[in-house]
Design an enzyme around this catalytic site. Structure first.
Site: not given
Ligand code: NAD
Length: 502
Positions: A192, A268, A302, A405
């Site tokens: 997906k 991840e 990331c 983040e």
């Protein structure tokens, strides 16, 4: 089931290509059962591109059934050589379509075409070549010396059908990191893409057919996270799920695994990667890597090195050098066109993320009242989600800018005095994806490498990945590893065999 989409490229010439819009199941592009569609927009100008079908729970289960049949009827019987040959064909097709794939990626994400999208495709080529080469080099396991009358050994076997869920920041590249190792290991796949960036992976379905991949081996099902992603994660038929995305959704993946069949989960997730600059560092080098670390992909990375800790003796000089570096090399195109070569900074992916990043900038500026450096003049009239890089200095460790983040071109810089102090600051984070340190002192570098809590450590660089090495996070940045040999191993399960010879 195809439409022709016009794309304007760098020379202002129009490019036309057939963009598939259906779910890719059993090597065909099909409508979703409930006809639900998702609109996708160009983040560099806000313009509507096209709508594609979104997989319902029913469609997702159908794709999983198809992948299961493909595994049992054909794929599980392929030899490593046959799989390697198919990956080779994909390598050549990807190479042949490099510019077009890069074009689709830029259209859908706003990434600068030359400095960013083509890099993504080049990395994908490396990934395919690596895994094509790994198919026939898989070791089958270990043998054990035990009693004379026993032959004891382990074998590695594929899971069968694997579910893959990927994010929007590197749409095709993140898919590639999972897909090719998973196929090399002998699994079939239901994958997906993000609902924000599904075009490139859908297009890749055409290349899978052209390469001769048997029907059902790879099924691409775009859709919403809460529907399609959830149906994958909750499926009782999948024994393995590999997810890349936020830590928030990564946690949900583990919950859903537990609520369903306890499938194995690779995660991840997010990061808040530090860069530490010691007083003996080559400051030009440090400034250059730090600028790349926060500006590449507009900070939507990331492993973005988004919090800098600098020794108090070189603090001001480093800041000046970072500012200069960004001024010279990281600019938004004057035309706001990511196909135009004069820009290296693209827009933020969508309005929600744009608001999130600008909210953080607002909090840093007006609530926490931090020192702020705006490197460029305010942006002129533009319709895209562009944000100029912003640096906050003297940022305390408690700041929300350090603890979260941000996923945009927002850098914090803080001062430190001693090594022990900075290691504490660096490790004071729920994330542990990556870290960089700049020093010429190899003893200090080794000590830092040992003590930092991060899955990747860069000494005197940042964000220069090597696809042959494992990649993944400590702490809440993830579970498991991708790339390198682990990128195949994580798609194999171990069976222990006890063979009584009497
Ligand atoms: P996200 O978590 O919102 O979405 C990732 C994927 O999960 C998408 O396909 C989405 O549709 C799906 N999803 C969302 N909600 C879901 C739900 N409730 N159930 C099932 N599936 C669901 O992440 P994003 O915004 O697409 O990507 C940005 C995040 O990805 C950042 O946090 C970034 O750090 C992380 N990321 C990590 C790595 C890494 O290798 N560690 C690499 C790239 C991005």
């Amino acid at each position: 089931m195809s439409t022709v989409t016009k794309v304007s490229n760098i020379h202002g010439v129009s490019v036309e290509y057939n963009q598939p819009l259906g779910l890719f199941i059993n090597n065909e592009f099909v409508k979703s059962s409930d006809q639900e569609k998702i609109k996708t927009f160009n983040p560099s100008n806000g313009e509507y591109i096209v709508s594609f079908y979104a997989a319902s729970e029913k469609d997702t289960n159908l794709a999983i059934d198809v992948a299961e049949r493909a595994y049992c009827s054909s794929w599980s019987n392929t030899t490593p050589n046959e799989r390697s040959e198919l990956l080779d064909k994909l390598y050549h097709l990807t190479k042949k379509n490099r510019e077009l794939l890069g074009t689709i990626e830029t259209l859908d994400t706003g990434k600068p075409f030359h400095s960013n999208s083509l890099n993504d495709i080049d990395q994908i080529l490396e990934v395919i070549r690596y895994y094509s080469g790994s198919c026939d080099k898989l070791t089958t396991g270990e043998t054990f010396i035990t009693e004379n009358n026993y032959h004891r050994y382990t074998v590695k076997q594929p899971y069968g059908v694997v579910g893959l869920i990927v994010p929007w920041n590197y749409p095709l590249a993140m898919a590639a990191w999972k897909l090719f190792g998973c196929l090399a290991a002998g699994n079939t796949v239901v994958i997906k893409p993000s609902e924000h960036t599904s075009l490139s992976l859908l297009y890749y379905g055409k290349l899978l057919v052209e390469a001769g991949l048997p029907p059902g081996v790879v099924n691409i099902i775009p859709g919403y996270g809460e529907i399609t992603g959830r149906a994958i994660a909750m499926s009782d038929k999948l024994q393995k799920l590999s997810f890349t995305g936020s830590t928030r959704v990564g946690k949900l993946m583990m919950e859903m695994s537990g609520q369903s069949n306890m499938k194995d989960v690779t995660l991840e997730c997010g990061g808040k990667s530090p860069a530490v600059v010691f007083r003996d560092a080559n400051l030009d080098n440090a400034a250059s890597w730090i600028a790349t670390g926060i500006c590449y992909n507009s900070g939507q990375n990331c492993t973005a090195t988004s919090r800098v800790y600098a020794d108090k003796n070189i603090y001001n000089e480093l800041i000046s050098k970072i500012v200069e570096e960004i001024k010279q090399n990281w600019k938004i195109s004057s035309t706001f066109d990511p196909f135009d070569d004069d820009g290296t900074l693209g827009p933020i992916i969508n309005n929600t993320q744009y608001d999130r990043v600008t909210d953080f900038i607002h909090v840093g500026s007006h609530i926490e009242k931090l020192n702020r450096i705006d490197i460029f003049k305010e942006l002129g009239e533009c319709k895209g989600n562009y944000i100029n890089p912003v640096i906050f200095t003297d940022v305390p460790q408690t700041s929300v800018l350090i603890q979260n983040e941000i996923f945009g071109p927002v850098l914090t810089i803080s001062k430190f005095t001693t090594y022990d102090e900075v290691v504490k600051l660096v490790n004071d984070s729920r994330y542990g994806l990556a870290a960089a340190a700049f020093t010429e002192d190899y003893r200090l570098a080794h000590q830092f490498t040992k003590e930092v809590e991060a899955g990747t450590v860069w000494i005197n660089s940042s964000n220069d990945e090597c696809i042959g090495m494992p990649f993944g996070g400590f702490k809440m940045s993830g579970i498991g590893r991708e790339l390198g040999a682990t990128g195949v191993e994580s798609y194999l399960q171990t069976k222990s065999v006890h063979f009584n010879l009497r």
